[in-house]
Design an enzyme around this catalytic site. Structure first.
Site, short mmCIF file in Angstrom:
data_model
loop_
_atom_site.label_atom_id
_atom_site.label_comp_id
_atom_site.label_asym_id
_atom_site.label_seq_id
_atom_site.Cartn_x
_atom_site.Cartn_y
_atom_site.Cartn_z
N ARG A 296 42.74 29.45 39.28
CA ARG A 296 41.95 30.67 39.50
C ARG A 296 40.47 30.28 39.46
O ARG A 296 39.67 30.76 40.24
CB ARG A 296 42.29 31.70 38.45
CG ARG A 296 43.54 32.52 38.74
CD ARG A 296 44.79 31.69 39.02
NE ARG A 296 45.97 32.48 39.24
CZ ARG A 296 46.81 32.89 38.29
NH1 ARG A 296 46.62 32.51 37.04
NH2 ARG A 296 47.85 33.62 38.59
N ASP B 79 48.77 27.38 42.21
CA ASP B 79 49.04 28.83 42.11
C ASP B 79 48.65 29.45 43.44
O ASP B 79 48.29 28.74 44.39
CB ASP B 79 48.25 29.45 40.93
CG ASP B 79 48.99 30.61 40.30
OD1 ASP B 79 49.35 31.55 41.04
OD2 ASP B 79 49.23 30.58 39.07
N HIS C 121 54.16 32.25 42.98
CA HIS C 121 52.78 31.78 42.79
C HIS C 121 52.50 30.59 43.72
O HIS C 121 51.92 29.59 43.30
CB HIS C 121 52.54 31.39 41.33
CG HIS C 121 52.34 32.58 40.43
ND1 HIS C 121 51.25 33.42 40.51
CD2 HIS C 121 53.12 33.10 39.44
CE1 HIS C 121 51.35 34.38 39.61
NE2 HIS C 121 52.48 34.22 38.95
N GLU D 60 57.24 35.13 37.61
CA GLU D 60 56.73 36.15 38.54
C GLU D 60 56.99 35.81 40.00
O GLU D 60 56.06 35.69 40.79
CB GLU D 60 55.22 36.34 38.31
CG GLU D 60 54.90 36.83 36.91
CD GLU D 60 53.41 37.00 36.64
OE1 GLU D 60 53.04 37.91 35.90
OE2 GLU D 60 52.61 36.20 37.16
N TRP E 168 56.79 33.48 27.22
CA TRP E 168 55.45 34.09 27.30
C TRP E 168 55.49 35.60 27.26
O TRP E 168 54.58 36.23 26.76
CB TRP E 168 54.71 33.60 28.55
CG TRP E 168 55.19 34.13 29.87
CD1 TRP E 168 56.25 33.69 30.59
CD2 TRP E 168 54.61 35.20 30.64
NE1 TRP E 168 56.37 34.40 31.76
CE2 TRP E 168 55.36 35.33 31.83
CE3 TRP E 168 53.50 36.04 30.45
CZ2 TRP E 168 55.08 36.27 32.81
CZ3 TRP E 168 53.21 36.98 31.44
CH2 TRP E 168 53.99 37.10 32.59
N PHE F 214 44.78 33.46 25.43
CA PHE F 214 43.36 33.39 25.13
C PHE F 214 42.49 33.96 26.27
O PHE F 214 41.27 33.90 26.21
CB PHE F 214 42.95 31.96 24.78
CG PHE F 214 43.52 31.46 23.46
CD1 PHE F 214 44.20 32.33 22.61
CD2 PHE F 214 43.34 30.14 23.06
CE1 PHE F 214 44.73 31.88 21.40
CE2 PHE F 214 43.85 29.68 21.85
CZ PHE F 214 44.54 30.55 21.02
C1 TNX Z 1 50.82 36.07 33.78
S1 TNX Z 1 51.90 33.86 31.98
C2 TNX Z 1 50.91 34.89 34.47
C3 TNX Z 1 49.70 34.27 35.05
C4 TNX Z 1 48.49 35.14 34.83
C5 TNX Z 1 48.51 35.71 33.44
C6 TNX Z 1 47.31 36.49 33.05
C7 TNX Z 1 52.52 33.55 33.35
C8 TNX Z 1 53.64 32.65 33.31
N1 TNX Z 1 52.05 34.13 34.48
O1 TNX Z 1 49.91 34.02 36.41
O2 TNX Z 1 47.35 34.38 35.04
O3 TNX Z 1 49.65 36.53 33.30
O4 TNX Z 1 47.33 36.77 31.68
#
Ligand code: TNX
Length: 617
Positions: A168, A197, A271, A335, A401, A428
């Site tokens: 990012r 990503d 992603h 995701e 997570w 964080f």
């Molecule tokens: C979720 S944590 C995501 C990231 C984002 C983040 C922002 C994870 C495995 N995927 O793609 O940057 O939330 O907090």
């Protein structure tokens, strides 16, 4: 002259007071056991460094540290001298060939008035060196002192990780080294490097140059909160960056010197918009034109589970495994929206042919395919907890997570787990206080205390299943972190809290001692080392309403050497205002109020948020 000398002595005395009254002598993460003894050891230019392995990375690290601080000690190989010399006065002894057992990564550090001795194997010796360095107080021109003590130490968890999203926003290799440096200081041993990503592909792949030629560049970037009212605003500025394989080799070696393993993450199947922008043949619709994503969130443009995709990803991972020698290869897995697969006749057919239940089954099919490849190459696969959906790949390690549920389920299925829950204060990119004075963040509130108090072992797990929790990690996603200064601000001091969770037993953890006795010196050290950090609000400040006629205020700054300024006039305090020096007592007339507003400002000019206590009668 005498007066000045007394003042200096007083200042030094005060500086070491916190260290003296602290059972852990200021060390972060808190060691297993610390026995303080009387006196101090002085490191001077005459100090001998005696070691049985002069090229050991821990020895090299310590000699470099001492040299940087004006103390070039001479190194003597213990194998070449008569054993009697090992008891030379004024020596630091770093020994790997001691007899007796020691836990992996453990060490013993004994400091007497004559000698400082560290026993440890591998990383253990290195961590003993880190503790020794943290014990150095009162550096003077020409010498440094260490308090006499015996420390026996070992980590609670074998995996202690810190993640960085370089997609990012891109961070150059000098910053990556600075990041590794601060990880090493606090005994973290795994750097999770999020390299690909939707918004960029940041690792050079020799066989497929378009990953970086196309995938490392986006035309512009979203401004501000991507979910906010202005979600159509962009900065109109091209953004790019990637690491060459030479740079990566350099970083891997740099990390190795600090006993840090790197876990590279190549995201799949979701992603992956930047990747399909480079190679549309990896998508389910190669006729479409894709661009590298310019805003945040989750993209529908994901990989197609096709032989072409698998072939390219296997080639990519071959190069990745060539570069990164560690056991773990992270394939993301989080995701992955299923809309594109649902709309694809190829995917529907594949689901039917492979007797899969649905698109979740297809995700599992994808991940299992990649795991087989990774395992066949002698490595282990890690994925985010979504890899549980549709069935876990046989040997996968899960990073939990979305809370702990995924980690718990995986541990119960006898899979290794790394806990990194956002809900546990380990994201964080969340803000560090509930006030409106924090910079833009992704949301959520993860103050230092929350990051500190997280316990990675869920009580619901059986003793056997608990063993599968191999460690803890915090994540730094960088949608809203465009600069090294902000990355450090979001990282520190929370990383120190997570490091303590990873290293220190639950029974030895103590937030009051950590935040009030050890953090102030640690932040002064980090300041001197050139790190930015969030300045904690002074102890005793509260955003609160006080009712009554008399009110006393007693404050302590939580960065060594910092000053507190305050106002009573309703304006935000700054360094031109009154300096807080001693407890204050206010008498409030009936029907009136005074706002006591205070700020901490460090010697280098870093500022805390402003806290306000309304004293009202
Ligand atoms: C979720 S944590 C995501 C990231 C984002 C983040 C922002 C994870 C495995 N995927 O793609 O940057 O939330 O907090």
């Amino acid at each position: 002259m005498r007066k000045i000398l007394i003042l200096i002595l007083l200042a030094l005395g005060r500086q070491s007071f916190a260290q003296k009254s602290d059972p852990y002598l200021g060390i972060i993460p808190a060691p297993q056991s610390v026995k303080k003894t009387a006196g101090e050891f002085r490191i001077t230019p005459e100090t001998n460094l005696l070691t049985d392995s002069p090229t050991n990375r821990a020895v090299v690290y310590l000699t470099n540290y001492l040299k940087k601080n004006g103390l070039s000690v001479s190194v003597t190989d213990l194998n070449t001298i008569d054993k009697g010399h090992a008891f030379l006065k004024n020596s630091i002894v770093l020994a790997t060939n001691f007899k007796g057992d020691m836990a992996p990564e453990g060490y013993e550090l004994t400091i007497t008035t004559n000698q400082a001795t560290i026993h440890g194997h591998g990383a253990g010796l290195f961590y003993g060196v880190q503790s020794l360095i943290q014990l150095v107080h009162n550096t003077n021109p020409g010498y440094a002192t260490l308090p006499c003590a015996t420390i026996k130490d070992e980590p609670r968890f074998p995996y202690r990780g810190m993640h960085l999203d370089v997609v990012r926003h891109y961070f150059d290799i000098n910053f990556i080294k600075k990041y590794l440096d601060v990880m090493a200081m606090y005994k973290l041993n795994n750097f999770h490097w999020h390299l690909t990503d939707d918004q960029g592909w940041r690792i050079q792949i020799m066989k497929y140059p378009k990953f970086t030629e196309v995938g490392s560049k986006r035309a512009q970037t979203k401004i501000g909160d991507f979910k906010g009212n202005n979600n159509d605003l962009y900065d109109n500025t091209p953004y790019e960056g990637y690491y060459t394989q030479d740079q990566i080799r350099d970083i891997v070696a740099y990390a190795h010197d600090r006993f840090i393993n790197i876990v590279p993450e190549i995201e799949m199947p979701g992603h992956s918009q930047a990747a399909v922008a480079a190679y549309p043949e990896m998508s389910c619709d190669p006729t479409k034109t894709y661009k590298v994503m310019e805003t945040w969130g989750v993209s529908n443009d994901v990989y197609c589970p096709s032989p072409t995709t698998f072939k390219i990803l296997e080639d990519v991972l071959r190069e990745v495994m060539e570069l990164f020698p560690g056991r773990y290869i992270h394939i993301g897995g989080d995701e992955c929206p299923k809309a594109t697969w649902k709309a694809s006749s190829y995917c529907r057919q594949l689901i039917a042919d492979s007797a899969l239940n649905n698109e979740e089954g297809l995700q599992s099919y994808f991940v299992r395919h990649m795991e087989r490849f990774i395992n066949n190459n002698g490595r282990s696969m890690v994925g985010w907890d979504e890899i549980l959906e549709g069935g876990l790949a046989p040997n996968a390690t899960v990073m939990s997570w979305r809370g702990e549920a995924g980690g718990i389920a995986a541990a119960q299925q006898n899979h290794d787990v790394i806990m990194t829950p956002g809900s546990g204060g380990l994201y964080f990119d969340h803000k560090q206080s509930g006030t409106n004075q924090e910079p833009l963040s992704i949301g959520g509130n993860a103050p230092l205390s929350k990051a500190y108090n997280y316990n990675p072992i869920p009580a619901v797990l059986s003793k056997e299943a608990q063993k599968h929790v191999i460690g803890v990690q915090a994540n730094l996603w960088t949608e809203y972190i465009a600069t090294p200064a902000k990355a450090e601000f979001m990282l520190l001091p929370r990383m120190l809290a997570m490091a303590e969770t990873g290293w220190t037993t639950e029974g030895n953890k103590d937030y009051k001692n950590f935040s009030e006795q050890r953090i102030p010196h640690a932040l002064a050290m980090l300041d001197a080392a050139g790190y930015n950090y969030r300045v904690p609000e002074a102890l005793g400040t509260e955003d609160t309403l006080f009712n009554g006629a008399k009110h006393s205020i007693e404050l302590t700054p939580l960065v060594e050497g910092a000053k507190i300024y305050y106002t009573l006039d309703g304006y935000a305090p700054r360094e031109t205002d009154l300096q807080y020096k001693e407890p204050l007592i206010f008498t409030i007339p009936a029907g009136k109020y005074i706002d006591f507003q205070s700020i901490t400002i460090t010697p280098s000019g870093k500022r805390s948020i402003v806290k306000t206590t309304r004293m009202k009668n």
